[in-house]
Scaffold this motif. Structure first.
Motif, PDB file in Angstrom:
ATOM      1  N   TRP A  39       0.828  -1.118   0.224  1.00 48.13           N
ATOM      2  CA  TRP A  39      -0.037   0.082  -0.065  1.00 48.13           C
ATOM      3  C   TRP A  39       0.910   1.151   0.079  1.00 48.13           C
ATOM      4  O   TRP A  39       0.331   2.398  -0.642  1.00 48.13           O
ATOM      5  N   VAL A  40       2.147   1.197   0.676  1.00 49.86           N
ATOM      6  CA  VAL A  40       2.978   2.180   0.518  1.00 49.86           C
ATOM      7  C   VAL A  40       3.519   2.601  -0.883  1.00 49.86           C
ATOM      8  O   VAL A  40       3.527   3.637  -1.216  1.00 49.86           O
ATOM      9  N   LEU A  41       3.615   1.578  -1.585  1.00 48.63           N
ATOM     10  CA  LEU A  41       4.046   1.559  -3.020  1.00 48.63           C
ATOM     11  C   LEU A  41       2.998   2.215  -3.763  1.00 48.63           C
ATOM     12  O   LEU A  41       3.152   2.908  -4.767  1.00 48.63           O
ATOM     13  N   SER A  42       1.651   1.597  -3.522  1.00 48.22           N
ATOM     14  CA  SER A  42       0.427   2.157  -4.284  1.00 48.22           C
ATOM     15  C   SER A  42       0.420   3.557  -4.072  1.00 48.22           C
ATOM     16  O   SER A  42      -0.115   4.448  -5.034  1.00 48.22           O
ATOM     17  N   ILE A  43       0.469   4.176  -2.694  1.00 45.24           N
ATOM     18  CA  ILE A  43       0.619   5.595  -2.391  1.00 45.24           C
ATOM     19  C   ILE A  43       1.607   6.353  -3.138  1.00 45.24           C
ATOM     20  O   ILE A  43       1.361   7.542  -3.729  1.00 45.24           O
ATOM     21  N   ALA A  44       2.733   5.811  -3.267  1.00 43.23           N
ATOM     22  CA  ALA A  44       3.818   6.513  -4.155  1.00 43.23           C
ATOM     23  C   ALA A  44       3.539   6.628  -5.535  1.00 43.23           C
ATOM     24  O   ALA A  44       3.708   7.469  -6.109  1.00 43.23           O
ATOM     25  N   GLY A  45       2.966   5.651  -5.939  1.00 39.74           N
ATOM     26  CA  GLY A  45       2.587   5.611  -7.459  1.00 39.74           C
ATOM     27  C   GLY A  45       1.597   6.625  -7.669  1.00 39.74           C
ATOM     28  O   GLY A  45       1.693   7.225  -8.664  1.00 39.74           O
ATOM     29  N   LEU A  46       0.608   6.679  -6.930  1.00 41.23           N
ATOM     30  CA  LEU A  46      -0.488   7.794  -6.576  1.00 41.23           C
ATOM     31  C   LEU A  46       0.072   9.182  -6.934  1.00 41.23           C
ATOM     32  O   LEU A  46      -0.135   9.956  -7.724  1.00 41.23           O
ATOM     33  N   THR A  47       1.139   9.438  -6.109  1.00 40.06           N
ATOM     34  CA  THR A  47       1.917  10.636  -5.960  1.00 40.06           C
ATOM     35  C   THR A  47       2.603  11.008  -7.383  1.00 40.06           C
ATOM     36  O   THR A  47       2.396  12.076  -7.551  1.00 40.06           O
ATOM     37  N   VAL A  48       3.293   9.981  -7.884  1.00 41.44           N
ATOM     38  CA  VAL A  48       4.007  10.192  -9.133  1.00 41.44           C
ATOM     39  C   VAL A  48       3.114  10.572 -10.058  1.00 41.44           C
ATOM     40  O   VAL A  48       3.413  11.448 -11.022  1.00 41.44           O
ATOM     41  N   VAL A  49       1.862   9.885 -10.140  1.00 45.91           N
ATOM     42  CA  VAL A  49       0.806  10.196 -11.198  1.00 45.91           C
ATOM     43  C   VAL A  49       0.287  11.631 -11.147  1.00 45.91           C
ATOM     44  O   VAL A  49       0.564  12.652 -11.966  1.00 45.91           O
ATOM     45  N   ILE A  50       0.266  12.079  -9.782  1.00 47.30           N
ATOM     46  CA  ILE A  50      -0.330  13.462  -9.621  1.00 47.30           C
ATOM     47  C   ILE A  50       0.797  14.512 -10.009  1.00 47.30           C
ATOM     48  O   ILE A  50       0.352  15.405 -10.669  1.00 47.30           O
ATOM     49  N   ARG A  51       2.094  14.262  -9.436  1.00 52.82           N
ATOM     50  CA  ARG A  51       2.956  15.174  -9.925  1.00 52.82           C
ATOM     51  C   ARG A  51       3.492  15.141 -11.146  1.00 52.82           C
ATOM     52  O   ARG A  51       3.808  16.292 -11.864  1.00 52.82           O
ATOM     53  N   ALA A  52       3.505  13.971 -12.008  1.00 55.57           N
ATOM     54  CA  ALA A  52       3.416  14.029 -13.585  1.00 55.57           C
ATOM     55  C   ALA A  52       2.567  15.046 -14.311  1.00 55.57           C
ATOM     56  O   ALA A  52       2.619  15.576 -14.924  1.00 55.57           O
ATOM     57  N   LEU A  53       1.249  14.798 -13.753  1.00 54.57           N
ATOM     58  CA  LEU A  53       0.332  15.626 -14.234  1.00 54.57           C
ATOM     59  C   LEU A  53       0.486  17.178 -13.894  1.00 54.57           C
ATOM     60  O   LEU A  53      -0.088  17.982 -14.714  1.00 54.57           O
ATOM     61  N   LEU A  54       1.028  17.380 -12.900  1.00 59.04           N
ATOM     62  CA  LEU A  54       1.292  18.873 -12.418  1.00 59.04           C
ATOM     63  C   LEU A  54       2.462  19.522 -13.245  1.00 59.04           C
ATOM     64  O   LEU A  54       2.944  20.643 -12.870  1.00 59.04           O
ATOM     65  N   ILE A  55       3.305  18.625 -14.037  1.00 57.83           N
ATOM     66  CA  ILE A  55       4.538  19.238 -14.659  1.00 57.83           C
ATOM     67  C   ILE A  55       4.135  20.658 -15.399  1.00 57.83           C
ATOM     68  O   ILE A  55       5.050  21.659 -15.440  1.00 57.83           O
ATOM     69  N   PRO A  56       3.297  20.519 -16.279  1.00 60.28           N
ATOM     70  CA  PRO A  56       2.921  21.670 -16.782  1.00 60.28           C
ATOM     71  C   PRO A  56       2.601  22.996 -16.070  1.00 60.28           C
ATOM     72  O   PRO A  56       3.160  24.223 -16.344  1.00 60.28           O
ATOM     73  N   LEU A  57       2.033  22.865 -14.874  1.00 61.53           N
ATOM     74  CA  LEU A  57       1.940  23.922 -14.002  1.00 61.53           C
ATOM     75  C   LEU A  57       3.241  24.184 -13.354  1.00 61.53           C
ATOM     76  O   LEU A  57       3.489  25.445 -13.110  1.00 61.53           O
ATOM     77  N   PHE A  58       4.064  23.368 -13.439  1.00 61.39           N
ATOM     78  CA  PHE A  58       5.504  23.537 -12.786  1.00 61.39           C
ATOM     79  C   PHE A  58       6.199  24.520 -13.774  1.00 61.39           C
ATOM     80  O   PHE A  58       6.858  25.475 -13.293  1.00 61.39           O
TER      81      PHE A  58
END
Length: 317
Positions: A39-58
């Motif tokens: 579940w820790v790895l699943s939460i980390a995967g969720l985080t990576v997906v969210i942050r990747a989607l935020l790259i244009p905003l960055f």
């Protein structure tokens, strides 16, 4: 379902599905379904997906910060124009001219806060999914997206060092307080270091001298303090999300500051020194002029007057 769950349900649905998909992926490669580390790895995967989607905003954030630095001479001239004028009319006129300057150049002094503001609804959605996990497990709350009752039971039975993902700092037990306390401190520290790194290395002296930077300096200490205090109420799973997100931000920002520093900043001087050591002769003035040509904002209400050939000759004489 309370009002917050109703408000955030669309985001909770997306967050729950991403968690479920990553959990299925990790169990498919052989990890135990009821393991806390799965579940820790699943939460980390969720985080990576969210942050990747935020790259244009960055990217937008970085460009806005560059424009703000290039606007410093204009802002300083504006401040000099209204220096000593403390009446309400002058203050309002100065504020309006500043806002017009930012609007015409498509930037904002608060652009650096955008990635954090966009993440907040996602953050609270994950908070509510984990908070409702026991209720989904016992059937008192229906499934949230792909987060079914079976998955909720597996998540409830999972633990890290004997601590459940839904545990918070205020729960009983020394181990719970120790693990969540360490994560809260590290989360606040990474947030502070990231903001401090931006101010110390990627801002010119003129940008740092701007009075508007006082509000940014205040956020440097306020935000880690707010999240540090509020962290005692965050479930362990949410703390893991925020820690992974902060680590991503630190790495992403380090790469940008190292390879694409702001003009006139300490990071730019360090980049030039590195290139000089490698035998690359790069003049600082050339980099600044090139950046200014590519990103220099157009002054509001001003245009370049054409100059005749005769006038050019007279100027040369």
């Amino acid at each position: 379902m309370d009002w917050m769950d109703k408000l955030l349900y669309p985001l909770q649905w997306v967050v729950a599905w991403i968690l479920a998909i990553f959990h299925e992926i990790f169990t498919a490669i052989g990890l135990p379904a009821d393991s806390g580390w799965t579940w820790v790895l699943s939460i980390a995967g969720l985080t990576v997906v969210i942050r990747a989607l935020l790259i244009p905003l960055f990217v937008y954030q970085i460009k806005s910060q560059r424009k703000m630095q290039l606007l410093q001479p204009e802002i300083q001239r504006l401040q000099a124009k209204y220096k000593g004028k403390k009446d309400q009319y002058s203050r309002q006129a100065m504020a309006e001219e500043q806002m017009a300057l930012f609007r015409d150049n498509k930037t904002s002094p608060w652009a650096s806060c955008l990635p954090l503001l966009v993440q907040m609804p996602i953050f609270f959605s994950l908070f509510r999914v984990i908070h409702n996990m026991p209720k989904v497990a016992d059937g008192s709350v229906g499934a949230i997206g792909g987060f079914t009752q079976q998955l909720a039971i597996q998540a409830e039975n999972s633990s890290i060092f004997g601590i459940h993902l839904s545990a918070v700092f205020t729960d009983d037990g020394f181990a719970v307080k120790l693990l969540t306390g360490v994560l809260i401190v590290v989360m606040a520290a990474t947030m502070f270091i990231t903001q401090k790194q931006m101010m110390a290395k990627n801002m010119s002296e003129s940008a740092m001298a701007n009075p508007m930077m006082q509000s940014q300096k205040m956020l440097l200490y306020v935000m880690p303090l707010v999240f540090g205090i509020g962290g005692i109420y965050f479930p362990l799973g949410v703390l893991i999300y925020w820690l992974v997100s902060n680590t991503w931000t630190m790495a992403q920002q380090h790469m940008v500051i190292r390879n694409m520093p702001a003009p006139g900043s300490k990071a730019e001087k360090e980049m030039l020194e590195r290139k000089a050591r490698k035998g690359k002769t790069v003049k600082q003035e050339e980099i600044k002029s090139q950046t200014a040509v590519e990103e220099a904002p157009k002054k509001s209400g001003q245009r370049q007057q054409p100059v005749s050939k005769n006038r050019k000759k007279n100027k040369k004489r």
